[in-house]
Design a protein around this motif. Structure first.
Motif, PDB file in Angstrom:
ATOM      1  N   GLU A  11       0.813  -1.206   0.000  1.00  0.00           N
ATOM      2  CA  GLU A  11       0.000   0.000   0.000  1.00  0.00           C
ATOM      3  C   GLU A  11       0.857   1.272   0.000  1.00  0.00           C
ATOM      4  OE1 GLU A  11       0.254  -1.496   4.307  1.00  0.00           O
ATOM      5  OE2 GLU A  11      -0.085  -2.328   2.310  1.00  0.00           O
ATOM      6  N   ASP A  12       2.171   1.134   0.084  1.00  0.00           N
ATOM      7  CA  ASP A  12       3.048   2.303   0.020  1.00  0.00           C
ATOM      8  C   ASP A  12       2.889   3.005  -1.321  1.00  0.00           C
ATOM      9  OD1 ASP A  12       4.111   2.287   2.478  1.00  0.00           O
ATOM     10  OD2 ASP A  12       6.083   1.531   1.918  1.00  0.00           O
ATOM     11  N   THR A  13       2.875   4.328  -1.307  1.00  0.00           N
ATOM     12  CA  THR A  13       2.842   5.083  -2.554  1.00  0.00           C
ATOM     13  C   THR A  13       4.244   5.176  -3.121  1.00  0.00           C
ATOM     14  OG1 THR A  13       3.236   7.214  -1.478  1.00  0.00           O
ATOM     15  CG2 THR A  13       0.935   6.459  -1.655  1.00  0.00           C
ATOM     16  N   PRO A  14       4.379   5.365  -4.432  1.00  0.00           N
ATOM     17  CA  PRO A  14       5.715   5.530  -5.012  1.00  0.00           C
ATOM     18  C   PRO A  14       6.493   6.678  -4.363  1.00  0.00           C
ATOM     19  CG  PRO A  14       4.113   5.126  -6.738  1.00  0.00           C
ATOM     20  CD  PRO A  14       3.327   5.296  -5.467  1.00  0.00           C
ATOM     21  N   GLU A  15       5.822   7.772  -4.050  1.00  0.00           N
ATOM     22  CA  GLU A  15       6.509   8.912  -3.446  1.00  0.00           C
ATOM     23  C   GLU A  15       7.042   8.552  -2.065  1.00  0.00           C
ATOM     24  OE1 GLU A  15       3.545   8.970  -4.860  1.00  0.00           O
ATOM     25  OE2 GLU A  15       3.975  10.163  -6.663  1.00  0.00           O
ATOM     26  N   ALA A  36       4.101   5.904 -12.740  1.00  0.00           N
ATOM     27  CA  ALA A  36       2.638   5.860 -12.724  1.00  0.00           C
ATOM     28  C   ALA A  36       2.110   4.925 -13.813  1.00  0.00           C
ATOM     29  CB  ALA A  36       2.072   7.267 -12.907  1.00  0.00           C
ATOM     30  N   MET A  39       2.769   1.385 -12.630  1.00  0.00           N
ATOM     31  CA  MET A  39       1.881   1.088 -11.500  1.00  0.00           C
ATOM     32  C   MET A  39       0.487   0.713 -11.989  1.00  0.00           C
ATOM     33  SD  MET A  39       3.371   1.249  -8.528  1.00  0.00           S
ATOM     34  CE  MET A  39       1.957   1.428  -7.447  1.00  0.00           C
ATOM     35  N   CYS A  64       6.325  -1.341  -4.950  1.00  0.00           N
ATOM     36  CA  CYS A  64       4.956  -0.948  -4.603  1.00  0.00           C
ATOM     37  C   CYS A  64       3.904  -1.940  -5.080  1.00  0.00           C
ATOM     38  CB  CYS A  64       4.649   0.432  -5.193  1.00  0.00           C
ATOM     39  SG  CYS A  64       5.610   1.776  -4.466  1.00  0.00           S
ATOM     40  N   ARG A  65       4.138  -2.576  -6.224  1.00  0.00           N
ATOM     41  CA  ARG A  65       3.163  -3.526  -6.755  1.00  0.00           C
ATOM     42  C   ARG A  65       3.305  -4.882  -6.052  1.00  0.00           C
ATOM     43  NH1 ARG A  65       0.723  -3.004 -11.699  1.00  0.00           N
ATOM     44  NH2 ARG A  65       1.117  -5.196 -12.173  1.00  0.00           N
TER      45      ARG A  65
END
Length: 608
Positions: A11-15, A36, A39, A64-65
């Motif tokens: 669930e971590d965002t790329p940022e 993006a 993702m 992230c994925r």
């Protein structure tokens, strides 16, 4: 010091991953757009210059994925260094290749089977085995990344036949994103990569090929050792490394020998060395020492060291793509770096003969000749070299880049038609049987034993070229070879031979503009000083570098995977007083903060 390895929550965002894991405040260029796209499950081709941040384009979405990220890499050394760097950042990464000891390979497979690995680096041969593909088909996959994707293309300068098999990924794993990445591909190579990897319907992300921090110089090879000595003195900063590319294995050994005699820490590297010698040389270079590597192009992909301050070529590269890839190993940290190209007429003639005699198809030969001609144009250009180089990749650039010798000190052009006619006439009147040295003696009116022996002092061309120096005549000859009006009989003794292109020049039907000859065009002294790292000589910076070197040796990893020079320089400049302040420095992620904060803060306090 062992790493605490983890698989990040999906669930971590790329940022968030970019900041916490890699220590960067934000994405650069087109990185955010590419991340993006992946993702969202998209595939594509990334064209981005060396040092432009290609790895983050697949590492961040892979973390992230959900599932395993699989990275195809052509070199074992490259895989091992990248895995070491990821483990420093707390990421569960592993490599699988043919040189891995069987017990270690079994351990990697066990970790993969129980889902304990987040990023797997693998060679193309290992990946395309049925057993590997079947194994991966039973597991959730985050993405496939094909690094150094120009290896896929038959037109690429480092074509690897085993890469051609990667096209099956689109068939076997149609729902898994595939991201191909390269720093060097001309338009033909780009389209071949897309076709081979099934990416013709996917977008191409172009990040631009320009590396404005690399100052480019090209010059005729007149006094090779003196020219290289002067370049090294000007380009070196005492802390980074340099690479000298040579055309033959023997020349790498000879160059390393005389550089060592000059007092440099010089190594050699070529494909003919024993495997252990190659590993030792690569290890010394990657460790972070201020060494010079004299090498053939076998010392190529996988050079991730960021503080290479200069790259020199002592022979003409075979294409702009090769040259761009090789000089791109300098200045990956974004600081000023330099590239020197030395070349001679013999290089051009030899390359043309090799193409003509190769077993390649006529279409392949035509393309290789065009690439060689483009490389010659860059070397001989009286105008901006960077502009011509970028055109080879389909990229427009200003008429003047301000960061090459042709822009800094534009060469003087003169009408060389008469000089060209004199030289061509001398070649014809002596029966096309002599090399340039003898022809220059005739033109300058020198009655040597050889000139007298053949009666060449009685020729109409004897003494008609006294107005030009020997260096100038060599320049006329080299530029006529570059223009295709003269050839060099490389299979014999280097005799000069006119071609059909010489006829209109001799008849006065074609004007010839030539460049006045100078030796190595040097950048101004203030630019040379600009290559020094911002904190070089600072006691705290040097203490941090010494600590980093010791830490890297203890862990058996390259120094730059601990911290890059720019991160150490930022630490030395800001002098953070606690872990919270240290975490604000670019390049200090959570894992490195946990590992090294105590040591780094202690060094800062001792130098307070």
């Amino acid at each position: 010091m062992s790493a605490r390895l983890e698989s990040l929550p999906t669930e971590d965002t790329p940022e968030a991953v970019l900041h916490r894991v890699f220590g960067h405040a934000g994405f650069r260029g087109r990185q955010a757009e590419i991340v993006a796209h992946v993702m969202a499950g998209g595939s594509g081709l990334v064209l981005m210059p060396t040092g432009g941040g290609k790895s983050l384009c697949f590492q961040v979405p892979a973390l992230c994925r959900p599932g395993l990220g699989v990275v195809v890499s052509p070199l074992i050394a490259l895989m091992e260094d990248q895995v070491a760097a990821l483990r420093q950042q707390g990421i569960a990464a592993a490599a699988l290749h043919s040189d891995l000891p069987e017990e270690e390979a079994r351990e990697v497979k066990r970790d993969l089977a129980r889902g304990a690995t987040k990023l797997l680096y693998i060679s193309p041969e290992r990946l395309t085995l049925d057993g590997t593909l079947d194994f991966l088909a039973r597991r959730p996959l985050a993405l496939f990344a094909i690094d150094e994707a120009h290896c896929v293309s038959q037109w690429g300068h480092h074509f690897r036949p085993e890469y051609r098999g990667l096209g099956l990924l689109a068939e076997r794993f149609p729902t898994v994103p595939r991201l191909a990445l390269t720093a060097t591909a001309d338009p033909r190579t780009v389209e071949d990569i897309r076709a081979q990897l099934g990416l013709t319907e996917s977008p191409v992300f172009r990040g631009g090929f320009d590396r404005p921090n690399i100052f480019i110089t090209a010059a005729p090879r007149e006094q090779e050792r003196a020219q290289l000595r002067a370049f090294i003195k000007q380009a070196s900063d005492g802390t980074g490394a340099g690479i000298v590319y040579c055309g033959t294995r023997a020349k790498t050994e000879q160059t390393a020998d005389w550089l060592r005699a000059d007092g440099h820490d010089a190594l050699c590297f070529h494909a003919g060395l024993p495997p252990e010698a190659k590993r030792d040389a690569h290890r010394r270079f990657a460790r972070g020492d201020a060494v010079i590597m004299a090498a053939t192009i076998a010392f190529g992909m996988g050079i991730d060291r960021p503080d290479v301050r200069w790259v020199a070529h002592l022979d003409l590269p075979r294409s702009p793509e090769s040259w761009y890839q090789e000089i791109g190993r300098a200045g990956r940290d974004g600081l000023p770096a330099r590239a020197l190209l030395l070349y001679g007429a013999g290089d051009i003639a030899l390359a043309r003969h090799r193409i003509a005699e190769s077993p390649a198809t006529e279409e392949q030969k035509r393309i290789e000749r065009a690439r060689l001609d483009a490389m010659v144009s860059i070397a001989e250009s009286p105008t901006c070299r960077r502009r011509i180089l970028l055109r080879c990749f389909g990229e427009d650039a200003p008429e003047r880049c301000g960061a090459c010798d042709a822009c800094l000190t534009p060469p003087h052009l003169f009408d060389g038609t008469i000089a060209a006619q004199k030289l061509l006439s001398a070649v014809l009147r002596t029966g096309r049987r002599f090399g340039l040295g003898h022809l220059v003696d005739i033109l300058r009116g020198r009655t040597t034993d050889k000139v007298a022996q053949f009666g060449h002092d009685r020729l109409p061309t004897f003494g008609v070229g006294k107005d030009l120096s020997e260096t100038a005549w060599r320049g006329v000859a080299r530029q006529l070879v570059a223009l295709g009006a003269l050839d060099v009989a490389v299979e014999n003794h280097g005799e000069l031979v006119p071609t059909d292109a010489a006829k209109p020049i001799l008849k006065g039907e074609q004007r010839v503009m030539l460049r006045a000859e100078t030796l190595v065009a040097a950048a101004p002294r203030d630019r040379a000083r600009a290559t020094q790292p911002a904190m070089a000589g600072d006691p705290l910076f040097e203490a941090l570098r010494a600590w980093r070197k010791q830490e890297a040796e203890e862990q058996g990893v390259p120094a730059y995977v601990i911290f890059h020079n720019e991160t150490l320089a930022a630490i030395a400049e800001r002098r953070p007083q606690d872990a919270e302040e240290l975490a604000m420095v670019a390049g200090v992620g959570r894992s490195k903060l946990e590992r090294y904060a105590e040591d780094v803060l202690d060094i800062i306090h001792r130098h307070g």
